[in-house]
Motif scaffolding. Structure first.
Motif, PDB file in Angstrom:
ATOM      1  N   SER A  54      40.902 -18.569 -19.418  1.00  0.00           N
ATOM      2  CA  SER A  54      41.839 -19.305 -18.567  1.00  0.00           C
ATOM      3  C   SER A  54      41.765 -18.888 -17.104  1.00  0.00           C
ATOM      4  CB  SER A  54      43.276 -19.120 -19.074  1.00  0.00           C
ATOM      5  OG  SER A  54      43.650 -17.762 -19.013  1.00  0.00           O
ATOM      6  N   VAL A  55      40.914 -17.918 -16.774  1.00  0.00           N
ATOM      7  CA  VAL A  55      40.785 -17.468 -15.385  1.00  0.00           C
ATOM      8  C   VAL A  55      40.061 -18.552 -14.589  1.00  0.00           C
ATOM      9  CG1 VAL A  55      39.835 -15.695 -13.857  1.00  0.00           C
ATOM     10  CG2 VAL A  55      40.762 -15.058 -16.101  1.00  0.00           C
ATOM     11  N   ASP A  56      40.548 -18.818 -13.389  1.00  0.00           N
ATOM     12  CA  ASP A  56      40.019 -19.910 -12.570  1.00  0.00           C
ATOM     13  C   ASP A  56      39.772 -19.418 -11.147  1.00  0.00           C
ATOM     14  OD1 ASP A  56      39.863 -23.135 -12.757  1.00  0.00           O
ATOM     15  OD2 ASP A  56      40.588 -22.576 -10.771  1.00  0.00           O
ATOM     16  N   LEU A  57      38.790 -20.032 -10.493  1.00  0.00           N
ATOM     17  CA  LEU A  57      38.478 -19.667  -9.109  1.00  0.00           C
ATOM     18  C   LEU A  57      39.659 -19.898  -8.172  1.00  0.00           C
ATOM     19  CD1 LEU A  57      34.851 -21.086  -8.710  1.00  0.00           C
ATOM     20  CD2 LEU A  57      35.520 -18.689  -8.916  1.00  0.00           C
ATOM     21  N   THR A  58      40.574 -20.762  -8.559  1.00  0.00           N
ATOM     22  CA  THR A  58      41.738 -21.039  -7.724  1.00  0.00           C
ATOM     23  C   THR A  58      42.551 -19.777  -7.465  1.00  0.00           C
ATOM     24  OG1 THR A  58      41.865 -23.295  -8.592  1.00  0.00           O
ATOM     25  CG2 THR A  58      43.817 -22.453  -7.485  1.00  0.00           C
ATOM     26  N   GLU A  59      42.615 -18.880  -8.445  1.00  0.00           N
ATOM     27  CA  GLU A  59      43.390 -17.656  -8.253  1.00  0.00           C
ATOM     28  C   GLU A  59      42.811 -16.806  -7.126  1.00  0.00           C
ATOM     29  OE1 GLU A  59      45.101 -13.746 -10.651  1.00  0.00           O
ATOM     30  OE2 GLU A  59      43.868 -15.213 -11.700  1.00  0.00           O
ATOM     31  N   ALA A  60      41.489 -16.672  -7.100  1.00  0.00           N
ATOM     32  CA  ALA A  60      40.851 -15.914  -6.027  1.00  0.00           C
ATOM     33  C   ALA A  60      41.079 -16.593  -4.683  1.00  0.00           C
ATOM     34  CB  ALA A  60      39.352 -15.770  -6.297  1.00  0.00           C
TER      35      ALA A  60
END
Length: 295
Positions: free
Chosen positions: A64-70
């Motif tokens: 569920s990790v997404d580039l949006t978080e970074a």
């Protein structure tokens, strides 16, 4: 950070657009991150999706990790003084997202709670309140609805939905309609379903949700005490920005109140650093959580 447009009408980020969100996406960083995770990472205990690879660096990766978080952490670091982990790189490899970031040493609030005492907690909350006010002062781009800082989809694991990510929404009203799973009381003329007893609360919720709303504010949306790190009585980092985005102004308070039902002491503490929503807004969200709740 420059604003980016979404590539699909359903809010999903295309692979090309997703790569646009990558940070320092070089061959060196990709190899370093993956090799470090398989070697040095085995020397440390993982915490959920986060695996330390040294005393100063940690890798976040998972389904569920997404580039949006970074991108969100970069957005916050460039536009506020709020302490967040520095992102060294972020990229997608074989459909999996990796975020290599700074590992900030500090205590989670529950561990520091007794040590801080009343005076220390008061200083900590005053510090946190300044940060939240700074974040809420960020101005959304013209025409912003409910969406991420890069104009794309959002994520919240607390939602009991089939879709992994949701949005973006052009308006707050559109977001509200999605939250209640496109329910309209007018579509149910039979007074027995829903019953006459519950119709007034449903009508109040629907009327408020569909009414006028001020512009959205930038929201962390998961300010539980484990996502705030302290050293002494000073906050050294706010972490876990995967839920963050532009939301209605009440969302920071209600998402944290309903999301911390087992942490009643933290619920009581919210007013020390968050502006409470109005009683009517709270009742609106109470009704929504009762019938379409995620918590």
């Amino acid at each position: 950070m420059t604003e980016k447009s979404t590539a699909a009408s359903d809010g999903a980020i295309s692979s090309n657009h997703a790569q646009d969100l990558a940070i320092n996406n070089t061959r060196f960083y990709r190899l370093f991150t993956r090799i470090a995770l398989k070697t040095w990472g085995r020397l440390y205990k993982a915490d959920g999706f986060c695996s330390p690879i040294s005393r100063r660096m940690i890798v976040k990766t998972g389904p569920s990790v997404d580039l949006t978080e970074a991108a969100t952490m970069k957005f916050i670091s460039e536009n506020t003084s709020i302490p967040v982990p520095k992102v060294h790189c972020s990229f997608i490899h074989k459909g999996r997202t990796y975020i290599l970031m700074e590992r900030i040493r500090g205590e989670e609030i529950p561990r520091a709670w007794k040590r801080l005492g009343e005076e220390g907690r008061a200083k900590m909350f005053a510090h946190l309140k300044q940060m939240i006010e700074e974040m809420r002062a960020l101005k959304p781009p013209s025409g912003t609805g409910v969406r991420s800082c890069v104009g794309g989809s959002l994520y919240d694991s607390r939602f009991n939905r089939q879709e992994n990510r949701f949005g973006p929404f052009t308006t707050i009203q559109e977001f509200h309609f999605w939250l209640r799973k496109e329910f309209r009381l007018a579509d149910y003329p039979n007074p027995e379903k829903p019953s006459e007893e519950v119709r007034p609360e449903l009508m109040h919720m629907e009327t408020m949700q569909d009414g006028p709303w001020p512009s959205p504010v930038f929201t962390h949306a998961d300010l539980n005490p484990c996502n705030i790190l302290v050293r002494g009585d000073k906050i050294v980092a706010i972490i876990d920005w995967e839920f963050a985005g532009w939301y209605p102004h009440y969302w920071e308070y209600t998402s944290n109140w309903f999301g911390n039902r087992v942490r009643t002491e933290w619920q009581d503490a919210l007013v020390q650093f968050l502006e409470p929503c109005t009683a009517a807004e709270f009742e609106m969200e109470k009704t929504r959580n009762k019938w379409w709740g995620e918590f």
